[in-house]
Design an enzyme around this catalytic site. Structure first.
Site, PDB file in Angstrom:
ATOM      1  N   LYS A  25      -4.645 -10.001  -6.499  1.00 42.99           N
ATOM      2  CA  LYS A  25      -5.970 -10.100  -5.877  1.00 42.99           C
ATOM      3  C   LYS A  25      -6.910  -8.970  -6.333  1.00 42.99           C
ATOM      4  O   LYS A  25      -6.453  -7.871  -6.652  1.00 42.99           O
ATOM      5  CB  LYS A  25      -5.855 -10.136  -4.355  1.00 42.99           C
ATOM      6  CG  LYS A  25      -5.588  -8.803  -3.703  1.00 42.99           C
ATOM      7  CD  LYS A  25      -5.967  -8.820  -2.225  1.00 42.99           C
ATOM      8  CE  LYS A  25      -5.979  -7.394  -1.707  1.00 42.99           C
ATOM      9  NZ  LYS A  25      -6.849  -7.093  -0.636  1.00 42.99           N
ATOM     10  N   LYS A  57       0.809  -1.227   0.000  1.00 49.09           N
ATOM     11  CA  LYS A  57       0.000   0.000   0.000  1.00 49.09           C
ATOM     12  C   LYS A  57       0.839   1.273   0.000  1.00 49.09           C
ATOM     13  O   LYS A  57       0.396   2.302  -0.467  1.00 49.09           O
ATOM     14  CB  LYS A  57      -0.976   0.001   1.184  1.00 49.09           C
ATOM     15  CG  LYS A  57      -2.066  -1.029   0.983  1.00 49.09           C
ATOM     16  CD  LYS A  57      -3.265  -0.823   1.867  1.00 49.09           C
ATOM     17  CE  LYS A  57      -4.361  -1.801   1.437  1.00 49.09           C
ATOM     18  NZ  LYS A  57      -5.545  -1.766   2.246  1.00 49.09           N
ATOM     19  N   LYS A  96     -10.232  -3.207  -3.866  1.00 45.61           N
ATOM     20  CA  LYS A  96     -11.044  -1.984  -3.961  1.00 45.61           C
ATOM     21  C   LYS A  96     -10.218  -0.799  -4.427  1.00 45.61           C
ATOM     22  O   LYS A  96     -10.728   0.138  -4.993  1.00 45.61           O
ATOM     23  CB  LYS A  96     -11.621  -1.502  -2.641  1.00 45.61           C
ATOM     24  CG  LYS A  96     -11.906  -2.432  -1.566  1.00 45.61           C
ATOM     25  CD  LYS A  96     -12.553  -1.645  -0.411  1.00 45.61           C
ATOM     26  CE  LYS A  96     -12.861  -2.552   0.737  1.00 45.61           C
ATOM     27  NZ  LYS A  96     -12.018  -2.333   1.904  1.00 45.61           N
TER      28      LYS A  96
END
Ligand code: AQP
Length: 328
Positions: free
Chosen positions: A196, A114, A199
């Site tokens: 994966k 992230k 969102k």
């Protein structure tokens, strides 16, 4: 015999997708009869990255509606909002100081993913997120944490922190363990089945949001990346795209992968995708009908009642923790 306790949550950020539903929420629905269940809207996790305040407020309600529309039953399970119970952040601070180490957090792959090349400029909260998650879990004497496999490392950390706390201060915390689905623990991106479904993906073609227009979702499946060859066969190594779509149809229709392979024997990828797209469309129409029938007022009350119900557990555990560390 009393039921074992489960705890899990989802962040009110971005668009919840069928990966969140199949990897986590639908598993909770299946477990709520067997376990004493607590499901949280983890709003303090969402603010580890920038959020628009008005948007965040709406998302909190949206996530709780998604829990209910998915089949979480308020009579069987507690649904609540993390920030309503101050012990979460209080306990996270204690864990930060007494048990968590910089070396633990430096290992976290989600933080690396992230923060990317921007590690010096992301919030301290993003780095510390796994400690807050550990506090969320341990605060309710949780025994089992049903999550998708991207959260496994964080649940392992929660186990380690609870163990360390107990060995330093005496047995007071319950040691949790993760529960991961055999199939569906990692639903992959439609545009890139080697990563994966997420969102925060840069393209909307990556995911099917639970709030997507069913007709749009159908098109996304038709455009999903598939693999070379023509056979519809489950083989995540050789055929990640086809395997991902097979898992999606299998879980949404409760049909085994084997039966789906038979259904598509001798058929082209186009026919296969059409089948998956129809399953997704049917699921979304049904899901959204339930979602739209729930009002914001109902949800607010469910969240507030849920917090009232479990606040005493958080107070008791935090009280024990305070005594153990010597502040009370
Ligand atoms: N692709 C996935 N397949 C299966 N399970 C998944 N989960 C997330 N993605 C998949 C599970 O959904 C639950 C809630 O996740 P979260 O709100 O904590 O968000 P996340 O794990 O950070 O993943 P997201 O939803 O894709 O968000 P971003 O883009 O921010 O990473 C968890 O149980 C998670 O395992």
């Amino acid at each position: 015999m009393s039921k074992k306790k489960i705890f899990s949550g989802v962040q009110p950020s971005g668009n919840l997708h069928i990966g969140n539903y199949l990897g986590a929420i639908s598993q909770w629905v299946d477990m709520q009869d067997e376990f004493e269940s607590i499901f949280c809207v983890v709003d303090y996790h969402a603010i580890t990255v920038e959020q628009d305040p008005e948007e965040l407020k709406k998302k909190i309600i949206e996530i709780a509606k998604i829990y209910l529309a998915s089949g979480i039953d308020r009579e069987k399970s507690v649904i609540f909002q993390q920030s309503s119970i101050q012990e979460h952040t209080e306990f996270a601070w204690v864990l930060n100081c007494t048990t968590a180490r910089m070396s633990d957090l430096n290992k976290m792959t989600q933080f690396k993913d992230k923060s990317g090349d921007n590690q010096e400029n992301v919030s301290v909260g993003l780095f510390d997120y796994p400690v807050l998650m550990a506090a969320d879990i341990i605060l309710y004497d949780t025994e089992v944490v049903p999550v998708g496999d991207d959260q496994l490392q964080h649940v392992e950390l929660a186990r380690d922190l609870a163990r360390r706390f107990n060995s330093r201060f005496g047995d007071v915390l319950v040691i949790p363990e993760a529960r991961i689905r055999k199939e569906g623990a990692r639903i992959m991106g439609l545009d890139d089945p080697t990563k994966k479904m997420s969102k925060s993906a840069s393209s909307e073609a990556n995911f099917i949001a639970l709030t997507d227009d069913p007709a749009v979702a159908k098109k996304k499946i038709m455009k999903a990346t598939t693999d070379s060859g023509a056979e519809v066969k489950y083989d995540p190594e050789e055929k990640p795209g086809v395997s991902n779509l097979l898992v999606i149809e299998s879980l949404l229709t409760k049909t085994s992968i084997e039966d789906l392979e038979k259904k598509y024997e001798g058929k082209m990828y186009g026919d296969f995708k059409k089948g998956v797209a129809e399953a997704v469309e049917k699921f979304l129409i049904n899901f959204q009908e339930k979602y739209n029938a729930i009002t914001d007022e109902e949800v607010r009350k469910i969240l507030d009642d849920g917090a009232k119900k479990i606040k005493p557990i958080a107070e008791r555990v935090m009280g024990d923790v305070k005594k153990k560390i010597g502040v009370r």
